[in-house]
Design a protein around this motif. Structure first.
Motif, PDB file in Angstrom:
ATOM      1  N   UNK A 107       0.867  -1.178   0.000  1.00  0.00           N
ATOM      2  CA  UNK A 107       0.000   0.000   0.000  1.00  0.00           C
ATOM      3  C   UNK A 107       0.896   1.216   0.000  1.00  0.00           C
ATOM      4  N   UNK A 108       0.405   2.286  -0.630  1.00  0.00           N
ATOM      5  CA  UNK A 108       1.215   3.489  -0.694  1.00  0.00           C
ATOM      6  C   UNK A 108       0.473   4.630  -0.014  1.00  0.00           C
ATOM      7  N   UNK A 109       1.189   5.380   0.830  1.00  0.00           N
ATOM      8  CA  UNK A 109       0.629   6.599   1.397  1.00  0.00           C
ATOM      9  C   UNK A 109       1.431   7.760   0.809  1.00  0.00           C
ATOM     10  N   UNK A 110       0.797   8.510  -0.086  1.00  0.00           N
ATOM     11  CA  UNK A 110       1.476   9.638  -0.723  1.00  0.00           C
ATOM     12  C   UNK A 110       1.303  10.871   0.164  1.00  0.00           C
ATOM     13  N   UNK A 111       2.429  11.360   0.685  1.00  0.00           N
ATOM     14  CA  UNK A 111       2.353  12.461   1.659  1.00  0.00           C
ATOM     15  C   UNK A 111       2.043  13.807   0.997  1.00  0.00           C
ATOM     16  N   UNK A 112       2.216  13.907  -0.317  1.00  0.00           N
ATOM     17  CA  UNK A 112       1.782  15.136  -0.997  1.00  0.00           C
ATOM     18  C   UNK A 112       0.256  15.187  -1.026  1.00  0.00           C
ATOM     19  N   UNK A 113      -0.356  13.997  -1.163  1.00  0.00           N
ATOM     20  CA  UNK A 113      -1.817  13.950  -1.201  1.00  0.00           C
ATOM     21  C   UNK A 113      -2.424  13.851   0.197  1.00  0.00           C
ATOM     22  N   UNK A 114      -1.664  13.310   1.143  1.00  0.00           N
ATOM     23  CA  UNK A 114      -2.138  13.173   2.527  1.00  0.00           C
ATOM     24  C   UNK A 114      -1.149  13.813   3.494  1.00  0.00           C
ATOM     25  N   UNK A 115      -1.001  15.162   3.410  1.00  0.00           N
ATOM     26  CA  UNK A 115       0.058  15.802   4.213  1.00  0.00           C
ATOM     27  C   UNK A 115      -0.100  15.548   5.718  1.00  0.00           C
ATOM     28  N   UNK A 116      -1.335  15.331   6.183  1.00  0.00           N
ATOM     29  CA  UNK A 116      -1.524  15.122   7.629  1.00  0.00           C
ATOM     30  C   UNK A 116      -0.876  13.827   8.107  1.00  0.00           C
ATOM     31  N   UNK A 117      -0.546  12.932   7.194  1.00  0.00           N
ATOM     32  CA  UNK A 117       0.061  11.671   7.621  1.00  0.00           C
ATOM     33  C   UNK A 117       1.594  11.728   7.718  1.00  0.00           C
ATOM     34  N   UNK A 118       2.141  12.953   7.507  1.00  0.00           N
ATOM     35  CA  UNK A 118       3.594  13.117   7.662  1.00  0.00           C
ATOM     36  C   UNK A 118       4.031  12.763   9.081  1.00  0.00           C
ATOM     37  N   UNK A 119       3.181  13.162  10.043  1.00  0.00           N
ATOM     38  CA  UNK A 119       3.514  12.918  11.454  1.00  0.00           C
ATOM     39  C   UNK A 119       3.648  11.419  11.718  1.00  0.00           C
ATOM     40  N   UNK A 120       2.763  10.657  11.083  1.00  0.00           N
ATOM     41  CA  UNK A 120       2.788   9.206  11.242  1.00  0.00           C
ATOM     42  C   UNK A 120       4.109   8.628  10.697  1.00  0.00           C
ATOM     43  N   UNK A 121       4.487   9.097   9.517  1.00  0.00           N
ATOM     44  CA  UNK A 121       5.734   8.615   8.911  1.00  0.00           C
ATOM     45  C   UNK A 121       6.915   8.972   9.805  1.00  0.00           C
ATOM     46  N   UNK A 122       6.866  10.180  10.347  1.00  0.00           N
ATOM     47  CA  UNK A 122       7.949  10.641  11.217  1.00  0.00           C
ATOM     48  C   UNK A 122       8.006   9.817  12.492  1.00  0.00           C
ATOM     49  N   UNK A 123       6.854   9.585  13.112  1.00  0.00           N
ATOM     50  CA  UNK A 123       6.904   8.892  14.399  1.00  0.00           C
ATOM     51  C   UNK A 123       7.274   7.418  14.211  1.00  0.00           C
ATOM     52  N   UNK A 124       6.912   6.828  13.077  1.00  0.00           N
ATOM     53  CA  UNK A 124       7.304   5.433  12.825  1.00  0.00           C
ATOM     54  C   UNK A 124       8.809   5.308  12.579  1.00  0.00           C
ATOM     55  N   UNK A 125       9.359   6.268  11.835  1.00  0.00           N
ATOM     56  CA  UNK A 125      10.741   6.117  11.367  1.00  0.00           C
ATOM     57  C   UNK A 125      11.736   6.918  12.193  1.00  0.00           C
ATOM     58  N   UNK A 126      11.240   7.942  12.894  1.00  0.00           N
ATOM     59  CA  UNK A 126      12.149   8.844  13.582  1.00  0.00           C
ATOM     60  C   UNK A 126      12.899   9.731  12.611  1.00  0.00           C
ATOM     61  N   UNK A 127      12.550   9.662  11.335  1.00  0.00           N
ATOM     62  CA  UNK A 127      13.282  10.415  10.324  1.00  0.00           C
ATOM     63  C   UNK A 127      12.347  11.319   9.537  1.00  0.00           C
TER      64      UNK A 127
END
Ligand SMILES: Cc1cc2nc3c(=O)[nH]c(=O)nc-3n(C[C@H](O)[C@H](O)[C@H](O)COP(=O)(O)OP(=O)(O)OC[C@H]3O[C@@H](n4cnc5c(N)ncnc54)[C@H](O)[C@@H]3O)c2cc1C
Lengths: 401, 82
Positions: free
Chosen positions: B31-51
């Motif tokens: 599954x793909x989460x495109x952060x340009x289309x779903x900017x609110x999910x950036x926090x999720x990517x950050x908290x999962x990866x720390x990056x």
């Protein structure tokens, strides 16, 4: 064991192509089943691989199975089953007409030329197919595109064009090259390979500043790829380090996310006139501030990432910028470290020396693009050098060079 | 064993393309989460990866353990999906 070997794969799958080439080269017959055209076969592959359609999946006459085998594993299996002679060791190493190291604009263009003339060509790419061009947002000066072209789009087209003629791109790295006379031996992540000719088109990698905090905050506030990581800095403040074309171009790109950018230039801006005049609009709009004569000293942050960069100005006075992230574009280092023991001659900065045929001091080993000493570090020239190298490689293979 | 794979991406990120290219070549779904289309999910990517980077590839195993791969890194991706 009268039964045949069966190879399940698909036309687009590079590993399938590699395994088939191996079998063909050793005159070993097999049945080829394209799972895209045979749903029952696709199901069978999925069943073997716990639900994944992993290919190639190869079933041998004794019903044993290999999935995505390296050529070495495949040859060992064939020897165990007495299908191939063990003393066939030399030829058990896969041989190609040309192996190209890298799949940036130079190698992809070269591959279009070689494969179109039916010269069997394998490319190795350890990073992104399309090279640095693929990570650049907009390329404004590559001929043929009235309004410029996005890097990813150009990379995709180059790759598609090369693959259309039969180029195979292996996702992996070449670790060393050894001259064995007529053959060159390449140590790769897919095992040893032999090539009649080699094209080195490995380009270069981003240079680091080396200041404290840079390594520690890598990808957590220190970045080298604006098209990759810029989106994390929506409405945030950034510092960009550098003063050349890349630094200016990437700063402009980053303004679509960041609220403000401090462009920290060690001496004076070196970017081209066109970019500098474009930059002026952003400076006037208050989006970018240019600071010349500024040297980075330390990147500082906490558990949440970077929050400031400490610098010294032209008078050696310490100046601190409060920012949320730093992007570094201070130039490039040639990717020639893997050539250390190859005997290939490099210049003082580590770029590969070639003659007018783009051939290195080792016969049959050519270089093109950014990694070549004297290159002009542009996509159009990298593509041009790729074309030239391909034509010279053909002459070499025909014994005419 | 892999249960599912989610990749956080952006439109301009070439390394994201490479992760997708690699998984497609191996016949592995994601599954793909495109952060340009779903900017609110950036926090999720950050908290999962720390990056603060993409791609972030989250490999969830059948025992619900997760492996998180930051960037296009075959030496981590290959063992994680095999
Ligand atoms: C930010 C930025 C903006 C730019 N903008 C422009 C522009 O607008 N116009 C323009 O003309 N040029 C531009 N350039 C320059 C342009 O990108 C390069 O000139 C061009 O990409 C060079 O092509 P190449 O094929 O020689 O090398 P590269 O594009 O660098 O490709 C080399 C490839 O080799 C791979 N590789 C390296 N070592 C190995 C190994 N051992 N095994 C396997 N693979 C390996 C690398 O991963 C890489 O993908 C820009 C560069 C940068 C950094």
């Amino acid at each position: 064991m009268s039964q045949q070997i069966v190879v399940y794969g698909a036309s687009w799958c590079p590993d399938c192509h590699r395994s088939r080439t191996f079998l063909d080269e050793h005159h070993i017959s097999y049945d080829w089943i394209d799972i895209d055209e045979d749903p029952a076969a696709a199901d069978k592959v999925a069943q073997i691989n716990h639900g994944n359609k992993t290919i190639p999946t190869i079933i041998f006459p004794d019903d044993s199975i290999l999935v995505e085998p390296s050529d070495k594993a495949l040859s060992e299996k064939l020897v165990t089953l007495n299908i191939m002679q063990p003393d066939n060791k030399q030829s058990a190493v896969v041989t190609h007409d040309v192996i190209m190291v890298g799949a940036g604009p130079a190698a992809l263009t070269a591959a279009i030329y070689t494969t179109r003339e039916d010269i069997d060509t394998l490319l190795f790419e350890k990073g992104v197919i399309g090279g640095l061009a693929a990570v650049t947002d907009l390329i404004d000066n590559y001929p043929g595109f009235t309004n410029g072209v996005h890097g990813l789009e150009l990379a995709d087209s180059l790759r598609g064009q090369a693959e259309r003629f039969g180029a195979v791109i292996e996702l992996g790295e070449v670790m060393s090259i050894k001259d064995e006379g007529k053959m060159k031996r390449l140590e790769t992540t897919s095992g040893d390979m032999l090539a009649r000719a080699v094209l080195i088109a490995t380009g270069s990698d981003y240079k680091k500043t080396g200041v404290p905090g840079e390594a520690e905050y890598y990808a957590r506030g220190v970045h080298y790829c604006a098209t990759c990581d810029g989106a994390f800095y929506r409405d945030k403040k950034l510092a960009v380090i550098g003063g050349g074309n890349s630094a200016v171009q990437e700063s402009i790109f980053l303004t679509r996310f960041a609220s403000h950018i401090d462009l920290l230039v060690r001496s004076t801006l070196k970017a081209s006139e066109v970019l500098r005049s474009e930059l002026k609009q952003y400076v006037a709009a208050g989006k970018i501030t240019v600071h010349e004569g500024v040297k980075p000293k330390e990147i500082v942050g906490d558990d949440n990432g970077v929050n400031k960069i400490i610098t010294t100005d032209a008078n050696d006075k310490e100046v601190v910028y409060d920012i949320d992230g730093v992007f570094v574009f201070i130039g490039l280092l040639p990717n020639t470290g893997f050539l250390k023991s190859s005997g290939i001659e490099l210049d003082a900065v580590g770029l590969i020396k070639t003659d007018q045929n783009l051939e290195t001091n080792i016969k049959g080993v050519f270089a093109a693009g950014d990694v070549r000493s004297g290159a002009t570090m542009q996509i159009a020239s990298a593509a041009g050098e790729g074309a030239t190298a391909a034509l010279k490689i053909r002459e070499y293979l025909e014994g005419k060079l | 064993m892999v249960k599912n794979i989610t990749i956080f991406t952006t439109n301009t990120c070439a390394y994201c393309q490479m992760v997708k290219t690699y998984l497609r070549a191996k016949g592995v779904g994601y599954d793909e989460v495109n952060l340009d289309e779903n900017p609110h999910r950036r926090i999720e990517a950050h908290s999962l990866s720390g990056a603060l980077t993409v791609p972030v590839t989250v490999v969830t195993k059948t025992d619900d353990s997760q492996e998180i791969i930051v960037g296009y890194n075959l030496s981590k991706l290959v063992p994680a999906i095999s």
